[in-house]
Design an enzyme around this catalytic site. Structure first.
Site, mmCIF file in Angstrom:
data_model
loop_
_atom_site.group_PDB
_atom_site.id
_atom_site.type_symbol
_atom_site.label_atom_id
_atom_site.label_comp_id
_atom_site.label_asym_id
_atom_site.label_seq_id
_atom_site.Cartn_x
_atom_site.Cartn_y
_atom_site.Cartn_z
ATOM 1 N N LYS A 1 58.848 -35.118 1.682
ATOM 2 C CA LYS A 1 58.234 -34.758 2.961
ATOM 3 C C LYS A 1 59.068 -35.364 4.071
ATOM 4 O O LYS A 1 59.358 -36.568 4.048
ATOM 5 C CB LYS A 1 56.797 -35.266 3.040
ATOM 6 C CG LYS A 1 56.076 -34.807 4.304
ATOM 7 C CD LYS A 1 54.598 -35.111 4.249
ATOM 8 C CE LYS A 1 53.887 -34.539 5.469
ATOM 9 N NZ LYS A 1 52.425 -34.759 5.411
ATOM 10 N N ASP B 1 42.225 -36.888 4.717
ATOM 11 C CA ASP B 1 42.578 -35.473 4.860
ATOM 12 C C ASP B 1 42.416 -34.742 3.529
ATOM 13 O O ASP B 1 43.301 -33.992 3.101
ATOM 14 C CB ASP B 1 44.009 -35.333 5.378
ATOM 15 C CG ASP B 1 44.276 -33.948 5.987
ATOM 16 O OD1 ASP B 1 43.311 -33.272 6.386
ATOM 17 O OD2 ASP B 1 45.454 -33.548 6.061
ATOM 18 N N GLY C 1 52.533 -28.890 10.907
ATOM 19 C CA GLY C 1 52.702 -29.631 12.144
ATOM 20 C C GLY C 1 53.291 -31.014 11.944
ATOM 21 O O GLY C 1 53.946 -31.544 12.842
#
Length: 334
Positions: A52, A144, A33
């Site tokens: 990324k 995370d 996402g």
């Protein structure tokens, strides 16, 4: 990376593209996402890297935060942290350049192997904890921590990656709930700011999953999972896997305490206790090799000697009878 290009040509439309006149995209290795991760070539320094990329759908605020967190992550220098080399923009795309780690995520390891031995799991947790302690010392909270964000390279070294939603541990802390629901701490669900102990909680969930072979409450939907996390007790490893010692269960349960103050003060403190508990557990779980008692060997040898003696007696008797028969024959002849 215009969305029209991606829709028309998929990966082929982006492969070979050069970002910022320097990084040539070669192969997409992951997507989610928050963007995509590519294997690329740094043509200036002639090395392979991972990049990324946030696509054009990300808003400007998220792009600015992405760049800010890339700079924070770059400040964490540790062997168990994936190094961030660079960040920038190319057209509508923001990107982060990182060390390329050739290996597998812990998510893939558990999917393939199932539950790990407690001591093996504890060694991996200790490496992740070292990375978190380094990040916390640098003023960065990861937010995370999960198996998919830990890569184990070909030498068995675990490396923590994806600081893209990390928070500054010093200064104002945001209360926005960002992270993966299955690995998020209870206080974050309540809207409280993350702390170092929030990362300890997530690391406890990783330890649980490595040892049990699945996350706690794996069958629950997100809404039910979050409710249980707020209202229920810490999950028990002993209910998930037979043979887990009470000590290991207690250590992991402390990392998963509902109240942050009830957890370990640091990731390293949790890892040290888990290592110690798993070493004792492994030692008591190993059975010594079965050896034949010495007296059994004696009985066997006694049995063999007796047989030989009996055979000798029989031979003597046969010889005696033969001699007796011979003398009797001579007497009759006379």
């Amino acid at each position: 990376m215009p969305s029209e290009e991606r829709a028309e040509g998929g990966e082929d439309a982006t492969e070979g593209r050069v970002l910022a006149g320097r990084y040539r995209l070669n192969k997409r290795i992951d997507e989610g996402g928050a963007g995509e991760v590519w294997q690329a070539r740094d043509e200036r320094l002639d090395r392979d890297v991972a990049i990324k990329i946030l696509g054009p759908s990300a808003d400007e605020a998220f792009r600015e935060r992405f760049a800010d967190e890339a700079r924070r992550a770059a400040s964490v220098i540790h062997p168990n942290v994936v190094t961030v080399f660079d960040e920038g923009r190319d057209g509508a795309d923001a990107f982060m350049v990182m060390e390329l780690v050739r290996g597998r995520t812990l998510r893939d390891v558990v999917a393939d192997r199932g539950p790990l031995r407690p001591h093996e799991a504890a060694r991996l947790v200790a490496q992740i904890a070292a990375a978190l302690d380094a990040a916390h010392e640098a003023g960065v909270i990861h937010c995370d921590v999960k198996p998919a964000n830990v890569i184990v390279d070909q030498q068995g070294t675990a490396k923590l990656t994806d600081f893209g939603i990390a928070r500054a541990a010093r200064g104002p802390r945001e209360h926005e709930l960002i992270g993966t629901a299955r690995y998020i701490a209870p206080e974050r669900i309540e809207g409280r700011a993350p702390t170092e102990r929030s990362d300890v909680y997530s690391l406890g969930l990783v330890a649980y999953e490595l040892i049990a072979g699945r996350p706690p409450n794996a069958e629950m939907e997100t809404e039910d999972l979050l409710r249980v996390r707020l209202d229920g007790r810490a999950p028990s490893l002993r209910l998930a896997r037979v043979g887990i010692s009470e000590e290991i269960d207690r250590v992991v349960a402390k990392a998963l305490a509902r109240d942050p103050q009830g957890r370990y003060a640091s990731a390293g403190a949790f890892a040290r206790e888990l290592l110690a508990a798993s070493q004792r557990d492994d030692a008591t779980g190993v059975l010594p090799p079965v050896t034949r008692p010495l007296r059994a060997r004696g009985r066997r040898e006694f049995h063999v000697d007796t047989t030989i003696a009996l055979l000798a007696i029989v031979l003597v008797l046969v010889a005696t009878l033969a001699i007796f028969a011979s003398f009797q024959g001579r007497a009759l002849d006379a």
